[in-house]
Motif scaffolding. Structure first.
Motif, PDB file in Angstrom:
ATOM      1  N   THR A 642       0.857  -1.193   0.000  1.00 12.89           N
ATOM      2  CA  THR A 642       0.000   0.000   0.000  1.00 12.89           C
ATOM      3  C   THR A 642       0.895   1.247   0.000  1.00 12.89           C
ATOM      4  OG1 THR A 642      -0.055  -0.013   2.400  1.00 12.89           O
ATOM      5  CG2 THR A 642      -1.859  -1.114   1.291  1.00 12.89           C
ATOM      6  N   VAL A 643       0.431   2.311  -0.666  1.00 10.38           N
ATOM      7  CA  VAL A 643       1.298   3.491  -0.756  1.00 10.38           C
ATOM      8  C   VAL A 643       1.421   4.156   0.610  1.00 10.38           C
ATOM      9  CG1 VAL A 643       0.927   4.019  -3.196  1.00 10.38           C
ATOM     10  CG2 VAL A 643      -0.548   5.029  -1.476  1.00 10.38           C
ATOM     11  N   LYS A 644       2.563   4.687   0.840  1.00  3.95           N
ATOM     12  CA  LYS A 644       2.971   5.379   2.056  1.00  3.95           C
ATOM     13  C   LYS A 644       3.085   4.446   3.264  1.00  3.95           C
ATOM     14  CE  LYS A 644       2.111  10.144   0.908  1.00  3.95           C
ATOM     15  NZ  LYS A 644       1.663  11.429   1.349  1.00  3.95           N
ATOM     16  N   ASP A 645       2.068   3.574   3.512  1.00  5.29           N
ATOM     17  CA  ASP A 645       2.167   2.715   4.696  1.00  5.29           C
ATOM     18  C   ASP A 645       3.006   1.466   4.450  1.00  5.29           C
ATOM     19  OD1 ASP A 645       0.339   4.415   5.878  1.00  5.29           O
ATOM     20  OD2 ASP A 645      -1.333   3.294   5.041  1.00  5.29           O
ATOM     21  N   ASN A 646       3.207   1.138   3.148  1.00  6.72           N
ATOM     22  CA  ASN A 646       3.979  -0.055   2.774  1.00  6.72           C
ATOM     23  C   ASN A 646       3.538  -1.328   3.482  1.00  6.72           C
ATOM     24  OD1 ASN A 646       5.472   1.179   0.890  1.00  6.72           O
ATOM     25  ND2 ASN A 646       7.176   1.683   2.248  1.00  6.72           N
ATOM     26  N   GLN A 647       2.235  -1.527   3.501  1.00  6.06           N
ATOM     27  CA  GLN A 647       1.702  -2.785   4.072  1.00  6.06           C
ATOM     28  C   GLN A 647       1.581  -3.803   2.963  1.00  6.06           C
ATOM     29  OE1 GLN A 647      -1.700  -3.524   6.651  1.00  6.06           O
ATOM     30  NE2 GLN A 647      -2.016  -1.346   6.428  1.00  6.06           N
ATOM     31  N   MET A 648       2.012  -5.032   3.238  1.00  3.47           N
ATOM     32  CA  MET A 648       1.895  -6.039   2.201  1.00  3.47           C
ATOM     33  C   MET A 648       0.443  -6.532   2.115  1.00  3.47           C
ATOM     34  SD  MET A 648       4.127  -9.308   1.221  1.00  3.47           S
ATOM     35  CE  MET A 648       4.236 -10.015   2.737  1.00  3.47           C
ATOM     36  N   VAL A 649      -0.113  -6.527   0.904  1.00  2.13           N
ATOM     37  CA  VAL A 649      -1.505  -6.967   0.724  1.00  2.13           C
ATOM     38  C   VAL A 649      -1.596  -7.825  -0.541  1.00  2.13           C
ATOM     39  CG1 VAL A 649      -2.633  -5.012   1.850  1.00  2.13           C
ATOM     40  CG2 VAL A 649      -2.019  -4.806  -0.531  1.00  2.13           C
ATOM     41  N   HIS A 650      -2.654  -8.577  -0.649  1.00  2.00           N
ATOM     42  CA  HIS A 650      -2.887  -9.246  -1.935  1.00  2.00           C
ATOM     43  C   HIS A 650      -4.312  -9.002  -2.405  1.00  2.00           C
ATOM     44  CE1 HIS A 650      -4.980 -12.442   0.116  1.00  2.00           C
ATOM     45  NE2 HIS A 650      -3.961 -12.590   0.928  1.00  2.00           N
ATOM     46  N   LEU A 651      -4.538  -9.236  -3.694  1.00  2.00           N
ATOM     47  CA  LEU A 651      -5.872  -8.978  -4.245  1.00  2.00           C
ATOM     48  C   LEU A 651      -6.850 -10.008  -3.675  1.00  2.00           C
ATOM     49  CD1 LEU A 651      -5.032  -8.358  -8.022  1.00  2.00           C
ATOM     50  CD2 LEU A 651      -5.110  -6.706  -6.163  1.00  2.00           C
ATOM     51  N   HIS A 652      -8.019  -9.534  -3.261  1.00  2.00           N
ATOM     52  CA  HIS A 652      -9.028 -10.438  -2.685  1.00  2.00           C
ATOM     53  C   HIS A 652      -9.517 -11.406  -3.772  1.00  2.00           C
ATOM     54  CE1 HIS A 652     -12.779 -11.605  -0.645  1.00  2.00           C
ATOM     55  NE2 HIS A 652     -12.115 -11.281   0.448  1.00  2.00           N
TER      56      HIS A 652
END
Ligand code: ATP
Ligand code: MG
Length: 880
Positions: A642-652
């Motif tokens: 995610t931008v700025k927070d740099n959290q790793m995510v994946h597409l649902h």
């Protein structure tokens, strides 16, 4: 599934105060007989007609309610005080009776109403219906209700049940709540976000503005309230206690803690059905998936019993179900299958939306596993998530209180008495301490509360949460740098939507796509329209794929809406396509209500011509204007951050995207069971849109070092080069005056560009235009317009006027990633369908083109070879 022995495993415990059944006094019985004898003479003062028999039937029951005994005392306290607190056991008659007492005491006039708030929509609608029955009037006449996107009140309404959110919305346009004489804040223990803000507002209104509204009365009610805390907050307001309830509720606990509450709860339900006397069952679970699973398992399990047990009607209840399905819980239990056979039972499986206020007729057994889903907000990651947590003691009491309302009841708690006593918190944490406060802050700003830090919250939220809310609103342009509400903020606060959603709606006319954004907003505001029954998952997925848009889920929703309209809102078409008809009906209703608000504020309804290549990009850009803070970037490793927070995510997994774009915008961050969260409602966006539309957020001076930053820096550099090419000094001005002469809508560009040198000009333009690409479009148009005498539409920029003139049947096509799409445009609705024939045609034409190319290359090679061969032959013969 093995049957569970209820009696030995549950330890009986009779609730304090429960079991007290009041008898009518002799005096009351005489009164009643008198009344019954004169049935036909007594006229309803509201309808001026004789009361119905049902009125007297209900009246008899009402008179037995504990609250009825305290009627005079209640009116006395209310008359003498501006604020009062009522604490009465569940089922004692607070919600149904107190508002009627207030009305009877003359506090409601034709111009000023009595309002009673409820935290949940289903409670507001069902209680208002019950009270309309009790007063023997039609719902929507003297008694009405108002919930989001549904208002059932009329000019005659004097008593209105409404959700706390609706009253808060009304407070934004009428901060002193002049429409009301008495406000009853019911189920105050729930401490919902809206109720807490209303506490603060009403506290201010009643205490500090005594001169402005000396007549306004406030009643705070609940069964499980921390009375000292509330008394302290409301400057020592008197507390009236109403002990006792109509019927007793026996409470049972498990002897030992259960390993799996879900399995244990199902066992208990099945056993109640098999062994206990008649009476309906209410089971509390945590969420939609769990509830649907439980419903299926209960049905299957009971089917296995055959004729030994009666038939069951298993009904789910959760907030995303459409209201008409929710109201099925009020239907009666099924009759026995054959005469003299075992009786049928209704089994309601619900989230905690049935925890407070509701009376479901026939419920005798409550099964409470002790868990609910709670919203939690992390201001650091800006993540709001739903987590399964233990309920509070107050919640457990409320749940037990759903039984014993129309007959004696039993509550089976799937936890031990020690757990209840020692481990459950006494109250749930107020929602204001665990929510994103952006909407609340916008509302408070609209009401005129500027000093949020000193606003009298009962439990002040964390400063970081408030800061986050202010930051979001500032980035959205709703408040300025001094924290004052801007014109944009005023407009945004008119919509009953999240700030991000209202922002995209308000700016959509600038992108020429307000019709489409309105449809998308409506679809986002209703329950999920895609059905996925367990037994037909594959077919449902295939049906969904037919609506899928290559650019993501928002446009997929738009496709569904358009297709629904194109098919004449046909229910059977919805069934065939696994679409939730009720969700789509609500979307149409919500859309028309939002359109009315847009109309009221002169926000133009317009669309880019669907044949234009800009049709979909314009819509996606408008979405970016609201959600630019919710974007993720695909790293080289393939994962998203995610931008700025740099959290790793994946597409649902529910996304329609069949590829992994470099930048995606998302509607929701879902906390997963693994350490990686997923992003839902995803749309492919371009980096140039992000820097055009939200350069203030995508500001490189405070952007963390990461791959996304490097990509954005490159995009900024590219744009600088473009502007140098497109707007060489001096030339732009002459084009602008030409455009001015033609009366075009990009005139502001000229004024901005005139004085500025090229660098400054760039930032000035951004402020005036919604986006840099709009500026590029405009400039491109000027260039073309200056070269030819083309009409505005023909030269690429579509003006809204041209669209409305062009509103008749039309059709077009476009190509995207090798597929051929056909579009139809009918009176404002645009549908797009992948055309297989066209796609095959494109494929064939590509194959042909490649073959022709290969053929030409071979011919060329052959001729070169033959030429060489000829030359060599000539040379050879010459040598000879
Ligand atoms: N729809 C209904 N059908 C039948 N009886 C009802 C209905 N609504 C209310 N009642 C009766 O009126 C009683 C009082 O209901 P009411 O909702 O006013 O209680 P309450 O004190 O507000 O309870 P709670 O604290 O659980 O909200 C119920 O116990 C029930 O006997
Ligand atoms: Mg109530």
């Amino acid at each position: 599934m093995a049957l569970l022995e209820i009696s030995p495993r549950f330890e009986s415990w009779r609730s304090r105060g429960a079991g007290r059944k009041r008898k009518l006094s002799l005096f009351e019985e005489v009164e009643e007989k008198k009344l019954l004898g004169t049935v036909n003479l007594v006229r309803n003062p509201y309808t001026k007609t004789p009361y119905s028999e049902r009125y007297f039937e209900i009246l008899e029951k009402r008179k037995t309610l504990p609250v009825w005994q305290q009627k005079d005392r209640f009116i006395d306290i209310l008359t003498q005080n501006q604020i009062m607190i009522v604490i009465g056991d569940t089922g004692s008659g607070k919600t149904t009776q107190i508002p009627q007492f207030v009305v009877e005491a003359g506090y409601a006039t034709d111009r000023k109403l009595v309002a009673c708030t409820q935290p949940r929509r289903v409670a507001a609608t069902s209680v208002s219906r019950r009270v309309a029955d009790e007063m023997d009037v039609k719902i929507g006449a003297e008694v009405g209700y108002s919930i989001r996107f549904e208002d059932c009140c009329g000019p005659k309404t004097i008593l209105k049940y409404l959700t706390d959110g609706m009253l808060l919305k009304e407070a934004t346009s009428d901060p002193l709540l002049e429409r009301y004489n008495v406000i009853i804040l019911d189920e105050a223990h729930e401490r919902t976000l809206a109720t807490d803000v209303l506490f603060g507002l009403l506290q201010t209104t009643c205490t500090h503005l005594k001169e402005s509204r000396p007549d306004l009365k406030l009643v705070v009610m609940s069964a499980t309230l921390e009375s000292e805390k509330f008394q302290g907050y409301f400057s020592g307001a008197p507390v009236m206690r109403v002990p006792g309830r109509l019927y007793p509720v026996d409470i049972f606990y498990t002897e030992f803690p259960e390993k799996n509450y879900f399995e244990a709860a199902l066992r208990t339900v099945v056993q109640i059905h098999a062994c206990e006397p008649p009476g309906d069952i209410l089971l509390f679970l945590t969420g939609e998936e769990e509830i649907e699973d439980a419903c299926m398992k209960i049905r299957n399990e009971i089917r296995n019993f055959g004729d030994h047990v009666g038939p069951v009607k298993v009904l789910p209840l959760y907030s995303s179900l459409p209201p008409s399905v929710q109201h099925k819980i009020f239907e009666s239990a099924p009759p026995p299958e054959k005469e003299g056979g075992p009786p049928g039972r209704k089994i309601v499986v619900s989230t905690n939306i049935a925890e407070t206020s509701l009376t479901i007729d026939g419920i005798v057994y409550v099964v409470d596993p002790g868990f609910s889903k709670q919203k939690l907000y992390n201001p650091r990651t800006r993540q709001e998530s739903l987590l399964v947590c233990p309920i509070s003691k107050a919640g457990a009491e409320q749940r037990a209180g759903r039984a014993g309302r129309t007959q004696p009841g039993k509550c089976f708690r799937i936890y031990t008495l020690e757990s209840f006593r020692d481990h459950l918190p006494s109250q749930t944490l107020p929602e204001i301490l665990r929510s994103n406060l952006a909407s609340v802050v916008l509302t408070l700003k609209k009401v005129g509360i500027d000093d949020l830090v000193h606003f009298d919250f009962m439990d002040p939220p964390a400063p970081e949460t408030l800061m986050r809310a202010l930051e979001l609103l500032n980035y959205l342009g709703a408040i300025d740098d001094d924290g004052n509400l801007t014109e944009m903020g005023m407009l945004m606060s008119e919509f009953p939507l999240d700030p991000q959603m209202s922002k995209m709606l308000v700016v959509s006319p600038k992108f020429n796509c307000s019709n489409e954004i309105l449809s998308i907003t409506a679809m986002l505001s209703v329950p999920n329209c895609f059905l996925r029954p367990k037994e037909a998952r594959k077919a449902a997925d295939e049906a969904k794929a037919r609506f899928a848009h290559v650019d993501g889920d928002h446009l997929t929703l738009l496709n569904v809406y358009h297709a629904y309209k194109e098919n004449g809102e046909d229910p059977s078409w919805c069934c065939e396509n696994y679409l939730n008809i009720r969700a789509l009906q609500s979307a149409v209703n919500v859309r028309s209500q939002l359109a009315r608000i847009m109309n009221r504020h002169n926000l133009k309804m317009c669309s880019t011509q669907f044949t234009s290549p800009q049709y979909y990009p314009d819509i996606r850009k408008a979405i970016v204007t609201g959600y630019f803070m919710q974007v993720a970037h695909r790293e080289q490793s393939g994962r998203y951050l995610t931008v700025k927070d740099n959290q790793m995510v994946h597409l649902h997994p529910s996304t329609c995207l069949d590829h992994k774009p470099q930048w995606v915008l998302y509607g929701e961050l879902v906390l997963g069971s693994t350490e990686c969260s997923s992003i839902r409602m995803v749309t492919d966006v371009k980096e140039e849109w992000l820097i055009d539309i939200a350069s203030h957020y995508y500001d490189m001076s405070n952007f963390p070092q990461c791959e996304a930053r490097r990509a954005l820096v490159r995009a900024y550099q590219k744009r600088e080069r473009e502007i140098h090419k497109l707007a060489p000094e001096g030339k732009l001005e002459s084009r602008i005056s030409l455009a001015q002469g033609k009366g075009l809508r990009y005139i502001e560009l000229g004024f901005a560009a005139k004085e500025a040198d090229r660098r400054v000009q760039f930032s000035a333009l951004l402020r005036i235009f919604t986006s840099y690409s709009e500026f590029l479009q405009a400039t491109a148009f000027y260039l073309r317009a200056s070269r030819s005498s083309m009409s505005p539409t023909a030269s690429g920029i579509i003006l809204p006027e041209a669209i409305s003139r062009n509103n008749e049947m039309n059709s077009g096509h476009r190509q995207h990633q090798g597929s051929y799409y056909q579009m139809r445009y009918t009176r404002g609705y645009i549908t797009e369908q992948r055309n297989e024939f066209g796609t095959v045609f494109i494929l064939l034409s590509r194959v042909c083109a490649v073959s022709v190319l290969l053929l030409s290359v071979s011919v060329l090679l052959l001729s070169v070879c033959s030429w060489r061969w000829n030359v060599e032959r000539v040379l050879f013969s010459a040598m000879l």
